[in-house]
Every structure is written in structure tokens, then in C-alpha cells.
Design a protein around this motif. Structure first.
Motif, mmCIF file in Angstrom:
data_model
loop_
_atom_site.group_PDB
_atom_site.id
_atom_site.type_symbol
_atom_site.label_atom_id
_atom_site.label_comp_id
_atom_site.label_asym_id
_atom_site.label_seq_id
_atom_site.Cartn_x
_atom_site.Cartn_y
_atom_site.Cartn_z
ATOM 1 N N SER A 122 0.806 -1.257 -0.159
ATOM 2 C CA SER A 122 0.002 -0.018 0.008
ATOM 3 C C SER A 122 0.897 1.337 0.076
ATOM 4 O O SER A 122 0.594 2.163 -0.686
ATOM 5 C CB SER A 122 -0.850 0.021 1.149
ATOM 6 O OG SER A 122 -1.631 -1.010 1.189
ATOM 7 N N SER A 123 1.908 1.307 0.781
ATOM 8 C CA SER A 123 2.889 2.390 0.986
ATOM 9 C C SER A 123 3.655 2.589 -0.377
ATOM 10 O O SER A 123 3.610 3.748 -0.758
ATOM 11 C CB SER A 123 3.674 2.183 2.058
ATOM 12 O OG SER A 123 2.890 2.029 3.319
ATOM 13 N N LEU A 124 4.053 1.493 -0.914
ATOM 14 C CA LEU A 124 4.740 1.702 -1.952
ATOM 15 C C LEU A 124 4.137 2.232 -3.287
ATOM 16 O O LEU A 124 4.467 3.011 -4.142
ATOM 17 C CB LEU A 124 5.412 0.304 -2.643
ATOM 18 C CG LEU A 124 6.292 0.301 -3.642
ATOM 19 C CD1 LEU A 124 7.454 1.385 -3.647
ATOM 20 C CD2 LEU A 124 7.016 -1.075 -4.302
ATOM 21 N N GLY A 125 2.727 1.635 -3.423
ATOM 22 C CA GLY A 125 1.723 2.389 -4.476
ATOM 23 C C GLY A 125 1.355 3.732 -4.049
ATOM 24 O O GLY A 125 1.281 4.421 -5.032
ATOM 25 N N GLY A 145 3.131 4.473 -12.589
ATOM 26 C CA GLY A 145 1.685 4.011 -12.449
ATOM 27 C C GLY A 145 1.346 2.490 -12.865
ATOM 28 O O GLY A 145 0.617 1.754 -12.233
ATOM 29 N N LEU A 146 2.011 1.834 -13.943
ATOM 30 C CA LEU A 146 1.700 0.466 -14.109
ATOM 31 C C LEU A 146 2.173 -0.474 -13.128
ATOM 32 O O LEU A 146 1.666 -1.380 -12.939
ATOM 33 C CB LEU A 146 2.315 0.333 -15.537
ATOM 34 C CG LEU A 146 1.754 1.127 -16.893
ATOM 35 C CD1 LEU A 146 2.569 0.761 -18.015
ATOM 36 C CD2 LEU A 146 0.320 0.694 -17.031
ATOM 37 N N ILE A 147 3.401 -0.228 -12.611
ATOM 38 C CA ILE A 147 3.714 -0.828 -11.446
ATOM 39 C C ILE A 147 2.954 -0.890 -10.180
ATOM 40 O O ILE A 147 2.880 -1.889 -9.623
ATOM 41 C CB ILE A 147 5.270 -0.470 -11.058
ATOM 42 C CG1 ILE A 147 6.149 -0.448 -12.289
ATOM 43 C CG2 ILE A 147 5.988 -0.944 -9.877
ATOM 44 C CD1 ILE A 147 7.463 0.150 -11.829
ATOM 45 N N TYR A 182 0.104 -3.180 -10.913
ATOM 46 C CA TYR A 182 0.526 -4.461 -10.873
ATOM 47 C C TYR A 182 0.571 -5.035 -9.330
ATOM 48 O O TYR A 182 -0.056 -5.981 -8.872
ATOM 49 C CB TYR A 182 1.800 -4.799 -11.507
ATOM 50 C CG TYR A 182 2.608 -6.276 -11.434
ATOM 51 C CD1 TYR A 182 1.901 -7.436 -11.868
ATOM 52 C CD2 TYR A 182 3.490 -6.387 -10.154
ATOM 53 C CE1 TYR A 182 2.362 -8.578 -11.863
ATOM 54 C CE2 TYR A 182 4.097 -7.681 -10.053
ATOM 55 C CZ TYR A 182 3.612 -8.761 -10.743
ATOM 56 O OH TYR A 182 3.809 -10.058 -10.788
ATOM 57 N N LEU A 183 1.038 -4.123 -8.333
ATOM 58 C CA LEU A 183 1.578 -4.112 -7.015
ATOM 59 C C LEU A 183 0.159 -4.443 -6.217
ATOM 60 O O LEU A 183 -0.016 -5.440 -5.612
ATOM 61 C CB LEU A 183 2.440 -3.194 -6.337
ATOM 62 C CG LEU A 183 3.618 -2.980 -6.868
ATOM 63 C CD1 LEU A 183 4.442 -2.012 -6.059
ATOM 64 C CD2 LEU A 183 4.523 -4.517 -6.330
#
Length: 467
Positions: A22-25, A204-206, A209-210
Motif C-alpha cells: 500500500s505504501s509503495l503504491g 503507475g503501471l507498477i 501490478y502491485l
């Protein structure tokens, strides 16, 4: 394996996975929203007619930036409505998907020289689309992580997420710095300014995916199983949670000042006054970001152990004092660089009061309308304050530069002290929520709606007050 405990933190692998993803996104999505600000001067040269003067070009650019804030309520309210009815995760995925396309489009939109006045219109449209996306992202992220967090760690989880989302600005600073290392000023001004927006599209695409690996919150699952979902969440928010709305709007105003003034605007302002190079200005901003991110993490941890209201009052007092010192040192005829930098870092650390915004909001709304309540109040308040804060700050700074060592030069300082007082007032109001040593709402999250006679007196008192 998901249930195994990690000895260092006492959290399960699943809880750490949820917090981490959640944090990475959030970092990557907030980078997408904020990166345009780091190239505001170059964008103003490409998307607005030449000859209008630097002041008006920059004012137009900041006004375009504000358009993103004005669009936030639309996306926030709509996504929150469906998030309270059909699940937090679904809207969590939608918000990032809506961010990718407009961010990447900035890499290919023609400039004013090519399409004339259509260029600034396209720029405004991009900011509106980004505003709609971010309007649902941050409230959704706070609700998602708060409802996933175990008891005794909720504020720490929220603080970590808030710090990481703010870290998206730090990532933007790093990319801006990298662009200045790789490309010459001429290349950056000509075409290389578009590269960060290509990177934003990839980020954004990463993020999409996450987030595929995240699970729906246990709180929402419980409400769905017990058929306790609100039929029209926003209507229930307006009818039953007016106290929560006002609390959320006031503390959001404070958060806006912390981010817009001290992180987005002040590095450029200070760089102009002290004669910093672009590299030095970026380093300066990154130092402030490290201070505010670490403060968010610290206040989250402390708020799990001590009364959040009391902590907010203490940090607000520090915020007021340090900001007065900072502006006094900056707007003088002969500012001392080391003193200004230290005062700025201290002010950014106390700007960690912004973390009490999600903490208070998550605690003041019940779970069945939490997403809608936070999103409605937060986005409207951010839209209003975010729309005028850049222009107000720019005007007050312009006056202070030309009138150093005068009372008028302390205009920005007076505004920040006012925000600190708003924060203290909000914290005092929240004492009625925390007087039993915790948030009544959090304690009741997993329970079905009970008859009044079955609710303990402390919780009943809170219900009468908050609803």
C-alpha cells in the motif's frame, strides 16, 4: 506463512505485506500527481504565451496546478461512495488506473507554439483528471491501511503510509535532481522535461501490478457479511457525522499548509532569496522532506502509545514557534544561509502535525461511512485551501522579498501561525473522542450495530456526540 509473526515487529507477514504494498503504491501514485510541480517554470514557458512576464506565467502555472485540487472532490466522493458499498480494494485499484493515462499524456501533449491556446487547456484537463484520481486515492489508502492494521498499531500504520505518500514528493525531487545531472539546461528546457512524465506512466503501471496482490479489508468483509453496509453513504455522513466533517475539514486545511507551503513552494522561494542553484534548491527540499517523513512515522508510533490530541497540540506549538523563527531569518536584508536552513528543517519536522489529519479522520467516522466521510470532508477542504494557498503564498512571498525586515514581510508567518492555532483547536475538540483513552469508533469496528441498551456508556456518549 502469512500468519507467521515477525519477531522484530510483532506483525504477521500478511500485515507487513499489506503495509508495504500500500505504501509503495502510494509513493508511486503521488509522484505522478506531484511531478508537474517540479517543472513548473519550464511548463509555464511551453504552455503559456511568451511576453506575459515571469510573474504571470508562474501564477498561471500555479493556478493550473490548483485545478487538480478543485477536481479532487468529484473523484473522491464518487469513488468513496462505491468504496463504502462494494469494497475498498476495488476503488484502490481504480484510482491508480485513472492516474496513469493523464500523467503519461504530459509526455506527448503539444506546446503553445504548436497548438496555441489549446495547450494550456489540455494542461488544465490533465490536472483535472489527475485530481479526480488522487481524490479517491489518499482517503482510500488511509481507510484501507487503517482497517487492515492490528489493534495497537493503527496509528503507526497510518503514519507510515502518510510518510511514504509524502515520500512520493521526495521521489519527485530525486528524479528532478537526476534530470539536472543527466541533461544540460538547454536539453531540459527543450525536450527532456517530458522524461519524468514517461517515468510517471511506468510507475503507475507498477502500482497497478502491485495492488493486485492486496486483499479486501477485514472490516469491510465483516460489514458485508453482517449486512451493515450503508445504502447511501454520503447522505448518512451529512445527516449523522457533522462533527466529523468539520474536524476533518479543519485539520485538512492544516495538512494543506504543511505540504503546499513548506514542501512544494518554499524551496523555490528560499532558493531565490539565498541564490541557490537548482541542485542546491533540490537538496534543500529533500532535506525538508526527510524531516517531515520521519516526523509522520514518529507521530504515528507515538499516537499508539499516547493521546493523539495531546501530541497534536505539542507539535502544533512547535510548528508555530519554528515557523516564526524561519520566516524572521529568511525575510531580512542579509539572511544567514545556515540559520535559514536549520530553521526550515525544524519547521518541516514539526509539520508532522499533518499526520494527525488521517489519524483524527479515521477515528471520528464509523466504519460503514468512513471512506465517504473522509473523502468528502478531506477533498472539499483540500480543494478550497489548495486552490488559494499557492497564489496567496506567491503574493506574500513577492511582497516580503521587496520589503525585508518589515511587519508586512511576516505575512506568510502569520498565516502559518493561524494554521497552527487551527490545529490546536481541532485537537482540543478531538479530546472528547479520546477521553476514554482511545477512539470509540475503532473499538466498535468489528461489531454489528447493536441496540442502544447493549452499548457501554462510554461508547453511547461518543455516539450521541459524533452522530
Amino acid at each position: 506463512m502469512e500468519k507467521q509473526q515477525c519477531s522484530a515487529s510483532g506483525l504477521s507477514r500478511g500485515e507487513l505485506k499489506t503495509l508495504g504494498l500500500s505504501s509503495l503504491g502510494g509513493i508511486l501514485e503521488f509522484y505522478d500527481f506531484i511531478i508537474v510541480f517540479f517543472f513548473a517554470k519550464i511548463i509555464s514557458q511551453h504552455f503559456f504565451p511568451a511576453g506575459i512576464g515571469e510573474f504571470w506565467a508562474m501564477l498561471n502555472t500555479y493556478g493550473t496546478f490548483a485545478a487538480g485540487y478543485l477536481a479532487r472532490p468529484l473523484g473522491g466522493v464518487v469513488m468513496a461512495h462505491f468504496g463504502d458499498k462494494f469494497g475498498r480494494k476495488n476503488m484502490f485499484m481504480l484510482s491508480i488506473a485513472l492516474m496513469v493515462i493523464p500523467t503519461f499524456s504530459l509526455a506527448v501533449i503539444p506546446t503553445y507554439e504548436t497548438i496555441g491556446y489549446a495547450a494550456p487547456l489540455f494542461l488544465i484537463l490533465v490536472r483535472i483528471c489527475q485530481g479526480i484520481a488522487i481524490g479517491g486515492e489518499l482517503p482510500g489508502a488511509w481507510v484501507f491501511i487503517h482497517e487492515h492494521a492490528p489493534a495497537g498499531h493503527k496509528n503507526a500504520f497510518v503514519g507510515f503510509l502518510t510518510g511514504c505518500v509524502t515520500g512520493g514528493i521526495l521521489l519527485g525531487s530525486f528524479v528532478a535532481l537526476l534530470m539536472n545531472f543527466i541533461y544540460t539546461p538547454a536539453e531540459l528546457s527543450d525536450w527532456a522535461w517530458r522524461v519524468p512524465f514517461v517515468i510517471g506512466g511506468v510507475f503507475g503501471l507498477i502500482s497497478i501490478y502491485l495492488r493486485r496482490f492486496l486483499q479486501e479489508t477485514p472490516v469491510f468483509k465483516k460489514m458485508r457479511e453482517s449486512k451493515a453496509l450503508a445504502k447511501f453513504p454520503l447522505e448518512e455522513v451529512v445527516k449523522t457525522s457533522r462533527f466529523g466533517i468539520w474536524i476533518s475539514m479543519f485539520i485538512t486545511w492544516v495538512l494543506t499548509g504543511c505540504i503546499v507551503v513548506f514542501i512544494l513552494l518554499m524551496p523555490g522561494f528560499v532558493g531565490g532569496v539565498l541564490g541557490f542553484s537548482p541542485f542546491e534548491t533540490t537538496y534543500f527540499q529533500m532535506g525538508g522532506l526527510v524531516c517531515i517523513v520521519s516526523s509522520c512515522w514518529l507521530t504515528g508510533r507515538l499516537a499508539d502509545k499516547h493521546n493523539p490530541s495531546t501530541l497534536c497540540i505539542l507539535f502544533s506549538a512547535g510548528f508555530a514557534v519554528s515557523s516564526v523563527a524561519f520566516f524572521s531569518l529568511l525575510y531580512t536584508a542579509a539572511p544567514v544561509v545556515s540559520e535559514v536552513v536549520l530553521a526550515y528543517f525544524a519547521t518541516c519536522f514539526f509539520a508532522g502535525i499533518m499526520n494527525f489529519c488521517p489519524i483524527f479522520m479515521c477515528d471520528v467516522f464509523p466504519a460503514r461511512i468512513r471512506f465517504s466521510g473522509i473523502s468528502f470532508a478531506y477533498n472539499i477542504a483540500y480543494a478550497l485551501s489548495g486552490a488559494f494557498t499557492p497564489q496567496l503564498s506567491f503574493a506574500l512571498h513577492a511582497y516580503a522579498k521587496t520589503h525585508p525586515d518589515t511587519l508586512g514581510a511576516m505575512g506568510l508567518s502569520a498565516y502559518i501561525v493561524f494554521l497552527a492555532l487551527v490545529s490546536i483547536g481541532t485537537a482540543l475538540a478531538m479530546r472528547r473522542v479520546y477521553k476514554n483513552g482511545g477512539a470509540a469508533v475503532s473499538q466498535m469496528e468489528f461489531r454489528r450495530l447493536e441496540p442502544i441498551s447493549n452499548v457501554p456508556e462510554g461508547e453511547l456518549m461518543f455516539q450521541r456526540f459524533a452522530f
